[in-house]
Design an enzyme around this catalytic site. Structure first.
Site, mmCIF file in Angstrom:
data_model
loop_
_atom_site.group_PDB
_atom_site.id
_atom_site.type_symbol
_atom_site.label_atom_id
_atom_site.label_comp_id
_atom_site.label_asym_id
_atom_site.label_seq_id
_atom_site.Cartn_x
_atom_site.Cartn_y
_atom_site.Cartn_z
ATOM 1 N N LEU A 163 0.829 -1.208 0.000
ATOM 2 C CA LEU A 163 0.000 0.000 0.000
ATOM 3 C C LEU A 163 0.864 1.258 0.000
ATOM 4 O O LEU A 163 1.822 1.358 0.765
ATOM 5 C CB LEU A 163 -0.900 -0.009 1.246
ATOM 6 C CG LEU A 163 -1.784 1.218 1.498
ATOM 7 C CD1 LEU A 163 -3.114 0.792 2.132
ATOM 8 C CD2 LEU A 163 -1.107 2.246 2.414
ATOM 9 N N LEU A 164 0.509 2.182 -0.857
ATOM 10 C CA LEU A 164 1.142 3.521 -0.857
ATOM 11 C C LEU A 164 0.086 4.508 -0.403
ATOM 12 O O LEU A 164 -1.069 4.425 -0.825
ATOM 13 C CB LEU A 164 1.632 3.822 -2.274
ATOM 14 C CG LEU A 164 1.984 5.256 -2.704
ATOM 15 C CD1 LEU A 164 3.079 5.212 -3.769
ATOM 16 C CD2 LEU A 164 0.779 6.011 -3.258
ATOM 17 N N ASN A 165 0.500 5.447 0.500
ATOM 18 C CA ASN A 165 -0.393 6.586 0.739
ATOM 19 C C ASN A 165 0.355 7.902 0.628
ATOM 20 O O ASN A 165 0.977 8.131 -0.436
ATOM 21 C CB ASN A 165 -1.298 6.415 1.971
ATOM 22 C CG ASN A 165 -0.638 6.183 3.289
ATOM 23 O OD1 ASN A 165 0.146 5.255 3.449
ATOM 24 N ND2 ASN A 165 -0.938 6.986 4.275
ATOM 25 N N ASP A 166 0.329 8.763 1.591
ATOM 26 C CA ASP A 166 0.744 10.162 1.398
ATOM 27 C C ASP A 166 2.100 10.371 0.732
ATOM 28 O O ASP A 166 3.066 9.693 1.070
ATOM 29 C CB ASP A 166 0.853 10.870 2.755
ATOM 30 C CG ASP A 166 -0.323 10.612 3.663
ATOM 31 O OD1 ASP A 166 -1.304 10.005 3.227
ATOM 32 O OD2 ASP A 166 -0.238 11.027 4.838
ATOM 33 N N TYR A 187 5.428 7.888 10.180
ATOM 34 C CA TYR A 187 4.292 8.558 9.539
ATOM 35 C C TYR A 187 4.755 9.783 8.746
ATOM 36 O O TYR A 187 5.939 10.104 8.693
ATOM 37 C CB TYR A 187 3.245 8.921 10.601
ATOM 38 C CG TYR A 187 2.256 7.800 10.879
ATOM 39 C CD1 TYR A 187 2.468 6.501 10.429
ATOM 40 C CD2 TYR A 187 1.085 8.047 11.591
ATOM 41 C CE1 TYR A 187 1.547 5.489 10.675
ATOM 42 C CE2 TYR A 187 0.150 7.040 11.838
ATOM 43 C CZ TYR A 187 0.383 5.763 11.385
ATOM 44 O OH TYR A 187 -0.537 4.782 11.627
ATOM 45 N N ARG A 231 0.316 15.019 14.182
ATOM 46 C CA ARG A 231 1.281 14.434 13.234
ATOM 47 C C ARG A 231 1.445 15.255 11.958
ATOM 48 O O ARG A 231 0.768 16.230 11.736
ATOM 49 C CB ARG A 231 0.830 13.022 12.868
ATOM 50 C CG ARG A 231 -0.595 12.911 12.359
ATOM 51 C CD ARG A 231 -0.928 11.460 11.982
ATOM 52 N NE ARG A 231 -2.344 11.308 11.702
ATOM 53 C CZ ARG A 231 -3.246 10.858 12.583
ATOM 54 N NH1 ARG A 231 -2.875 10.464 13.781
ATOM 55 N NH2 ARG A 231 -4.527 10.783 12.242
ATOM 56 N N ASP A 232 2.352 14.770 11.114
ATOM 57 C CA ASP A 232 2.587 15.242 9.745
ATOM 58 C C ASP A 232 3.258 16.620 9.698
ATOM 59 O O ASP A 232 2.738 17.568 9.094
ATOM 60 C CB ASP A 232 1.267 15.268 8.941
ATOM 61 C CG ASP A 232 0.473 13.984 9.068
ATOM 62 O OD1 ASP A 232 1.083 12.938 9.346
ATOM 63 O OD2 ASP A 232 -0.772 14.021 8.904
ATOM 64 N N GLU A 267 -5.348 16.518 8.984
ATOM 65 C CA GLU A 267 -4.104 15.824 8.663
ATOM 66 C C GLU A 267 -3.314 16.606 7.612
ATOM 67 O O GLU A 267 -3.861 17.388 6.841
ATOM 68 C CB GLU A 267 -4.409 14.414 8.142
ATOM 69 C CG GLU A 267 -5.076 13.533 9.188
ATOM 70 C CD GLU A 267 -5.173 12.068 8.784
ATOM 71 O OE1 GLU A 267 -4.887 11.201 9.623
ATOM 72 O OE2 GLU A 267 -5.558 11.781 7.637
HETATM 73 C C1 FRU Z 1 -2.933 10.637 6.046
HETATM 74 C C2 FRU Z 1 -2.294 9.917 7.214
HETATM 75 C C3 FRU Z 1 -1.377 10.837 7.994
HETATM 76 C C4 FRU Z 1 -0.422 9.877 8.632
HETATM 77 C C5 FRU Z 1 -0.268 8.835 7.565
HETATM 78 C C6 FRU Z 1 -0.055 7.433 8.064
HETATM 79 O O1 FRU Z 1 -3.334 9.765 5.050
HETATM 80 O O2 FRU Z 1 -3.271 9.370 8.051
HETATM 81 O O3 FRU Z 1 -2.031 11.672 8.916
HETATM 82 O O4 FRU Z 1 0.799 10.466 8.967
HETATM 83 O O5 FRU Z 1 -1.443 8.887 6.772
HETATM 84 O O6 FRU Z 1 0.221 6.574 6.991
#
Ligand code: FRU
Length: 480
Positions: free
Chosen positions: A39-42, A101, A160-161, A219
């Site tokens: 899985l890829l996200n941010d 994260y 976070r972030d 976020e």
């Molecule tokens: C957004 C998020 C961030 C977090 C990350 C975890 O999609 O929930 O807030 O740092 O993804 O993968």
């Protein structure tokens, strides 16, 4: 072996075992960034460093669910051709054991530095959150420098972030937060040396005028100067759908205003969604050496039926958007494909005028440009764009990948429809409307054998179609 090496070996092994299946999935993108497995996200750490563009990403190598995230890493010299680089971060330490994260990158001296959130959960699932610094001399391997910010009072551990930038001789950081009364917020920190950080307070929150009721968690904040304004882009969770607005599970948008750095006060206007499609979240921006503010988003939304995406059976899920330039034109934020994207064009497939209706077969990686207004467009067997000139409402319809029902997203255009530029990849559409006034970003899981495009228009618009490259992402460098 150190835990970092153990995790790296496990991730490389996952890619060795599953990578071919992933790449051979007919839905795997040809020119968009996607995970080698899992899985890829941010997008994270998005920066041009010593001329090279670096894009890190939230990565779960072992499965198509979320979990203890790694930072994967792509680089590019030209924003067209990309290389998958060795793994940048693994969740190997006490302060990030449940996930490295999201975070951001900066240049200091000759080092590339990143700030990210260490996600920690105890045996009762209680969350802790730490903001961590890591450094690199070569832009490839990183050394963690430990925790720089602990959770201040008045916030839950949904904190976070970090996005860091410099201004007037100081470093600033915005963090996405939830206040103790469960409202979304963005928090400002300041530092002279990237080591000691001062909590300056809340910059904006879900009920700060003119906002009301804008969710329980914000976020991935990003604050930057654009056309003389300070734009805050963020992804709030918990906003109720309201007619054509806020129809995705979670939102992404921006407010514009002025940040008073002395007072730590940000006065801003109302919230506007950044994208009108089905999948867009957690975008991050950077300023490149041409002075462009370039944004990349995640073409996914957390908790939005992710497990039901048809690529899950082949061991991967999600992809990034193309990099886009954002500009302020008057009060309006525009997003445009970069001029570099012309390099994706292989050959012009068609150049004609639409008289009434046209139907043609296009390649699975194509660019479609329509100069003028249309009534409707069928994109394969799966998606349809419809325009109503009286209301100026533009609607993207698709068949849901969860239950096959038709679902739609709409927006009201400021200007009558006069231009469409569409990037078609194996399972995605990015539809730039009126040269960037609006964008619809969506995954499309059409039958790969159906590539029929049908357009109806009474207005004789020009139509151009190009075949695009589908081999712009190299995986050879991955293991070191
Ligand atoms: C957004 C998020 C961030 C977090 C990350 C975890 O999609 O929930 O807030 O740092 O993804 O993968």
């Amino acid at each position: 072996m150190k835990q970092d090496d153990v995790l790296k070996q496990q991730a490389y092994a996952a890619v060795e075992n599953q990578g071919e299946t992933v790449k051979n999935d007919p839905y795997y993108p040809g020119f968009h960034l996607a995970p080698p497995t899992g899985l890829l996200n941010d997008p994270n750490g998005w920066i041009q460093w010593n001329g090279t563009y670096h894009l890190f990403f939230q990565w779960m190598p072992f499965e198509t669910g979320h979990g203890a995230k790694f930072w994967g890493h792509y680089t590019s010299e030209d924003l067209v051709y990309w290389k998958l680089e060795p793994i940048a971060l693994t969740p190997s330490d006490w302060f990030d054991k449940n996930g490295c994260y999201s975070g951001s990158a900066i240049t200091e001296g000759d080092k590339l530095k990143i700030f990210y959130t260490g996600n920690v959960k105890d045996e009762h699932n209680n969350r802790e959150s730490y903001q961590i610094l890591a450094e690199s001399d070569d832009g490839i391997s990183f050394i963690k420098k430990g925790v720089k910010i602990r959770l201040p009072e008045n916030y839950t551990a949904h904190f976070r972030d970090p996005k860091v930038w410099s201004h007037g001789g100081s470093w600033y950081m915005v963090i996405g937060a939830q206040t103790k009364d469960e409202r979304g917020a963005v928090v400002l920190f300041e530092s002279k040396d990237l080591e000691e950080w001062t909590h300056r307070g809340i910059l904006s929150h879900a009920d700060q005028k003119p906002l009301t009721d804008l969710g329980y968690m914000w976020e991935c904040p990003d604050l930057f100067e654009l056309g003389g304004k300070d734009v805050l882009m963020f992804s709030p969770q918990g906003i109720e759908a309201d007619e054509i607005h806020y129809n995705n599970k979670y939102q992404t948008g921006y407010v514009k205003g002025k940040l008073d750095y002395e007072l730590g006060v940000y006065n801003h206007g109302t919230f506007t969604e950044l994208d009108r499609g089905f999948e867009f979240y957690a975008p991050q921006s950077t300023l490149d050496d041409k002075g462009r503010r370039i944004v990349i988003g995640w073409m996914g939304v957390p908790d939005q039926n992710e497990k039901l995406q048809p690529t899950v059976v082949n061991g991967w899920v999600h992809q990034m958007t193309l990099p886009r330039e954002i500009l302020l034109k008057g009060e309006d934020l525009f997003q445009r494909p970069l001029t570099e994207m012309k390099e994706l064009r292989i050959n012009e497939r068609i150049n004609t005028t639409i008289n009434g209706a046209i139907s043609l077969e296009i390649e699975r990686t194509s660019e479609v440009l329509i100069d003028g207004c249309i009534d409707s467009m069928d994109l394969f067997d799966y998606a349809k764009l419809k325009y109503e000139p009286q209301s100026r409402m533009l609607t993207l319809e698709r068949q849901s990948y969860t239950d096959g029902k038709i679902e739609e997203r709409s927006c009201i255009l400021k200007d009558p429809l006069h231009h469409l530029q569409i990037f078609v990849d194996h399972s995605s559409l990015e539809i730039f409307v009126n040269r960037g006034e609006e964008v619809f970003t969506s995954r499309v899981f059409a039958d790969p054998s159906n590539r029929i495009l049908k357009i109806n228009s009474q207005n004789s618009p020009g139509l151009k179609v190009w075949n695009l490259k589908s081999d712009t992402i190299k995986l050879e460098n991955f293991k070191r």
